[in-house]
Design a protein around this motif. Structure first.
Motif, PDB file in Angstrom:
ATOM      1  N   SER A 115      37.532 -13.946   6.650  1.00  0.00           N
ATOM      2  CA  SER A 115      38.027 -13.058   5.596  1.00  0.00           C
ATOM      3  C   SER A 115      39.521 -13.258   5.356  1.00  0.00           C
ATOM      4  CB  SER A 115      37.737 -11.589   5.946  1.00  0.00           C
ATOM      5  OG  SER A 115      38.543 -11.142   7.030  1.00  0.00           O
ATOM      6  N   ASP A 136      48.376  -6.143   6.977  1.00  0.00           N
ATOM      7  CA  ASP A 136      47.003  -5.834   6.575  1.00  0.00           C
ATOM      8  C   ASP A 136      46.720  -4.345   6.751  1.00  0.00           C
ATOM      9  OD1 ASP A 136      44.054  -7.076   6.217  1.00  0.00           O
ATOM     10  OD2 ASP A 136      44.022  -5.441   7.679  1.00  0.00           O
ATOM     11  N   LEU A 138      43.547  -3.170   5.588  1.00  0.00           N
ATOM     12  CA  LEU A 138      42.107  -3.048   5.385  1.00  0.00           C
ATOM     13  C   LEU A 138      41.318  -3.093   6.693  1.00  0.00           C
ATOM     14  CD1 LEU A 138      41.570  -5.445   2.315  1.00  0.00           C
ATOM     15  CD2 LEU A 138      41.928  -2.965   2.300  1.00  0.00           C
ATOM     16  N   THR A 139      41.858  -3.713   7.727  1.00  0.00           N
ATOM     17  CA  THR A 139      41.075  -4.003   8.927  1.00  0.00           C
ATOM     18  C   THR A 139      40.940  -2.810   9.864  1.00  0.00           C
ATOM     19  OG1 THR A 139      41.855  -6.290   8.774  1.00  0.00           O
ATOM     20  CG2 THR A 139      40.835  -5.620  10.834  1.00  0.00           C
ATOM     21  N   LYS A 619      34.010  -6.014   5.066  1.00  0.00           N
ATOM     22  CA  LYS A 619      35.392  -6.376   4.727  1.00  0.00           C
ATOM     23  C   LYS A 619      35.455  -7.714   4.000  1.00  0.00           C
ATOM     24  CE  LYS A 619      39.927  -7.505   6.565  1.00  0.00           C
ATOM     25  NZ  LYS A 619      39.994  -8.693   5.708  1.00  0.00           N
ATOM     26  N   ARG A 624      36.502  -3.823   1.106  1.00  0.00           N
ATOM     27  CA  ARG A 624      36.721  -2.401   1.366  1.00  0.00           C
ATOM     28  C   ARG A 624      37.407  -2.194   2.720  1.00  0.00           C
ATOM     29  NH1 ARG A 624      35.175  -2.965  -3.291  1.00  0.00           N
ATOM     30  NH2 ARG A 624      33.757  -1.539  -4.377  1.00  0.00           N
ATOM     31  N   PRO A 625      38.225  -1.153   2.853  1.00  0.00           N
ATOM     32  CA  PRO A 625      38.843  -0.853   4.155  1.00  0.00           C
ATOM     33  C   PRO A 625      37.784  -0.468   5.182  1.00  0.00           C
ATOM     34  CG  PRO A 625      39.956   0.318   2.370  1.00  0.00           C
ATOM     35  CD  PRO A 625      38.692  -0.236   1.795  1.00  0.00           C
ATOM     36  N   ILE A 626      37.994  -0.869   6.419  1.00  0.00           N
ATOM     37  CA  ILE A 626      37.100  -0.514   7.519  1.00  0.00           C
ATOM     38  C   ILE A 626      37.949   0.056   8.657  1.00  0.00           C
ATOM     39  CG2 ILE A 626      35.326  -2.220   6.947  1.00  0.00           C
ATOM     40  CD1 ILE A 626      36.520  -4.059   9.060  1.00  0.00           C
ATOM     41  N   HIS A 629      35.956  -3.125  13.915  1.00  0.00           N
ATOM     42  CA  HIS A 629      35.569  -4.518  13.660  1.00  0.00           C
ATOM     43  C   HIS A 629      35.234  -5.183  14.986  1.00  0.00           C
ATOM     44  CE1 HIS A 629      39.562  -5.625  15.160  1.00  0.00           C
ATOM     45  NE2 HIS A 629      40.053  -4.690  14.372  1.00  0.00           N
TER      46      HIS A 629
END
Length: 736
Positions: A115, A136, A138-139, A619, A624-626, A629
């Protein structure tokens, strides 16, 4: 039958259809036994890559012997590249997958790493993409993290820069870089577009992974030939690797994993180390090359430090026994220390590097060697001195490691200590069970040694190591008998290190390294990916005159080696045929439906939580944000995942809802399989939670209730036969 029709190409002829229906020998999860129709002139995944080797020796002006060795090494590398690309293509039918299917094929950690490569190539500029991955959001919503520091993403940064340069250059000259096709998938499914060629991001990515691992096989051939002193040794190493391919690597199934990028540089590093051990006075250039290869091994992989720990430990044992002089040992240690410092800088001060057992071990060994005169004065030369040096190394390494961890407040690698503790005791906790319940982190299965025996890999290694051990014992007994006066020990000056002792030293080191890899593989089955290739290297020593000169004429030894290869080939060829027989096609329609629904029905800033593998796909494919992970090597992330996975506990719905509210989650992706799956007794998610939450043991799991009716705590907004999306109620979310 489904059809794939040409959509756009640089040619004007229409590609004809070929029947590619095949029944797979093995059908991994997510595979279909229907193959999409191919095209004339296509070679599958590897059709866009160079297909031959010619004129190498003449162009380079090499001597016949060296040129022949390099030519054979290049051939071995080409064959391995070809083998990998065809296994990968046959397993997934990758050349016929849509862009979304290619992304879904990169599951768990693979999807997470890929990603960031996708982020950089889709950014307005390379620097913009680099800024996005270093800032970042989003992670691990709502945190802003430097993923380059956390996830060892230098391979993705390099490949993304090459991809942008390649496509930019080709576009400026108007040269097409890929061909796209329209695929009719049948079964009432909408057609999708599929592209192949170096202009396709996924194609470009996996191509370089397989090229790197093809080069690795060339290094293996050179390594085996150099260690054994015979090209036949290089051939033995290569054949052993191919005959035990399924035990040696998994790059053909999991290209984006960190080991796919790192391990080839470990092979180079160990080859250079062998040269340094064999050379009386290694040059500064050799040391710099060792440091660079060391750095290239460490940067892509967070677990490289554990492998290097076994290396310095094996070298230190060689030093203690007198097969490695103090000066050379210190030079190697300095190289490791400088490399570690550079890696720490390039990883933006990743504290796990400084608090690792590897870093502490380097300092401890340096101090012990610097204090060698004091050890000599305090203890009589012999076993007591060796034992005291060993104990001093273990004690000082452990003490220094925990002191640094305490001072720097680092607990990211605490789960590793828990994992090791669980191997020798009954200790269990949530995070430890998340590892040990996975087969790859369990003890080595009994079938693995049996497979080694069938290809003669284990018997050959036992023979080689026994001969080396026997000669080492003779040296030790001679040393003890002489009271240390005429010992095998060498002086501090490299000049005193004779060629015979240097040759023995490299064999002792490789044997100790093999023992270290074997211990790791027995404890954690996944680490047999270090053991098996090293066994292949050690197998080359059956061609060594140093070990088998007692057989007499060279022809006798060669005849014996060819006989061994013939016996190895019986099972080895069967293993290769089993691999070649794997035919399948990646297909995961339930997840495709989920990702399409998320893309079409949720806001770009909607926050998701769920099983770690699924979150990586969310992701990658939706952006989309998560909140959690699959990269589990961070203390904060482990606690986040524990809160998310409370959905699979026996807690009340209210408690779980508040856990998700605390993380700012909008949607939870529920999977029934995670509620019911049980790899072995005690390893279902509810049972894992029973260890952590014993007061609720015996109650029905919350996930079972949620799969039937998510009310009143959540609202079901999407479901299919695998996934169910639960929305955190708006009023509840406002309570954050």
């Amino acid at each position: 039958m489904v059809a794939k029709n040409k959509k756009q190409t640089g040619k004007t002829t229409q590609a004809s259809q070929l029947d590619r229906d095949k029944s797979p020998l093995v059908l991994p999860p997510g595979k279909s036994n229907v193959r999409r129709t191919g095209r004339d002139g296509r070679g599958g995944f590897n059709s866009f890559l160079p297909t031959g080797l010619s004129g190498i020796r003449g162009r380079l002006g090499l001597s016949p012997r060296l040129g022949g060795t390099l030519l054979l090494a290049a051939l071995a590398g080409y064959l391995h590249w070809y083998h990998l690309t065809h296994l990968f293509e046959n397993d997934r039918h990758f050349s016929h997958l849509s862009n979304l299917e290619k992304e879904m094929a990169f599951r768990t950690e693979m999807g997470l790493y890929y990603s960031y490569y996708k982020t950089i190539i889709e950014a307005p500029s390379f620097l913009d993409g680099l800024y996005m991955v270093m800032n970042d959001r989003l992670t691990e919503y709502p945190l802003i993290i430097n993923t380059l520091k956390r996830f060892n993403l230098y391979p993705e940064v390099v490949l993304a820069s090459w991809y942008r340069m390649y496509t930019g250059t080709m576009d400026s000259f108007g040269i097409p870089t890929k061909m796209c096709w329209s695929i009719n998938r049948g079964e009432g499914l909408a057609p999708v577009d599929s592209c192949e060629g170096m202009g396709d991001p996924a194609y470009f990515y996996v191509t370089f992974v397989f090229l790197l691992n093809g080069l690795m096989m060339s290094l293996f051939f050179v390594y085996g030939a150099y260690l054994s002193g015979s090209r036949l040794g290089g051939l033995i190493t290569t054949l052993c690797f191919f005959f035990n391919h399924g035990e040696s690597t998994r790059v053909m199934w999991t290209p984006p994993l960190r080991e796919s990028f790192a391990y080839p540089f470990l092979v180079l590093q160990m080859l250079l180390l062998t040269y340094i051990l064999r050379t009386r006075n290694p040059s500064r250039t050799a040391m710099v090359a060792l440091g660079v290869s060391n750095l290239c091994f460490m940067l892509p992989w967070q677990f490289a430090q554990f492998v290097l720990l076994t290396q310095v430990a094996s070298l230190f044992a060689s030093y203690i026994l007198g097969y490695l002089c103090a000066t050379k040992m210190q030079s190697i240690l300095v190289t490791h220390m400088i490399t570690l410092g550079v890696c720490f800088f390039l990883m933006f001060g990743n504290s796990m590097l400084l608090t690792s057992f590897y870093a502490s071990s380097l300092v401890s060994i340096w101090a012990i060697i610097a204090s060698r005169d004091r050890f000599a004065e305090a203890f009589k030369p012999g076993i007591i001195t060796w034992a005291m040096q060993g104990l001093a190394w273990v004690a000082s390494t452990v003490l220094l490691k925990f002191m640094l961890s305490t001072i720097l407040g680092v607990s990211d690698d605490a789960h590793i200590s828990g994992l090791i503790k669980s191997k020798f005791t009954s200790y269990r906790d949530f995070h430890t069970l998340m590892y040990t319940c996975a087969a790859e982190f369990d003890f080595m299965e009994m079938e693995t040694p049996l497979r080694y025996i069938k290809t003669l890999l284990l018997p050959i290694n036992v023979l080689v190591v026994s001969l080396i051990a026997g000669r080492t014992v003779q040296d030790v007994v001679r040393f003890l008998r002489d009271g240390g006066k005429t010992s095998a020990k060498v002086e501090d000056d490299d000049e005193a290190e004779g060629p015979e002792m240097a040759a023995k030293g490299e064999l002792v080191y490789h044997s100790l390294q093999l023992v270290a890899f074997a211990l790791l593989a027995v404890l954690i089955m996944r680490l047999k990916l270090f053991l098996t290739p090293h066994m292949c290297i050690m197998a080359s020593l059956i061609c060594s005159k140093q070990l088998f000169g007692w057989m007499g004429e060279k022809v006798k030894l060669q005849m014996a080696v060819f006989l061994i290869m013939a016996i190895m080939a019986v099972q080895g060829v069967a293993n290769l045929q089993a691999q070649w027989g794997i035919m399948g096609e990646f297909s995961n329609l339930p997840q495709e439906e989920l990702l399409d629904w998320i893309q079409d029905n949720t806001r770009p800033n909607s926050v998701f939580a769920g099983a770690m593998p699924t979150m990586a796909s969310v992701k990658l494919s939706t952006g989309r944000p998560i909140v959690n992970h699959p990269h589990y090597e961070d203390a904060g992330l482990r606690e986040r995942t524990k809160l998310v996975y409370s959905m699979y506990s026996r807690m009340s719905g209210e408690v779980v809802k508040r856990n998700l509210m605390k993380l700012g989650v909008d949607y939870f992706v529920l999977e029934d399989s995670w509620c019911t799956r049980r790899t072995r007794p005690g390893c279902s998610m509810p049972e894992i939670w029973d260890v952590e939450d014993p007061q609720n043991a015996g109650k029905p799991p919350l996930c079972s209730h949620m799969s039937r009716d998510s009310r009143p705590h959540f609202t079901t907004v999407f479901h299919n036969n695998i996934y169910k999306v639960l929305k955190v109620p708006k009023a509840a979310k406002d309570l954050r």
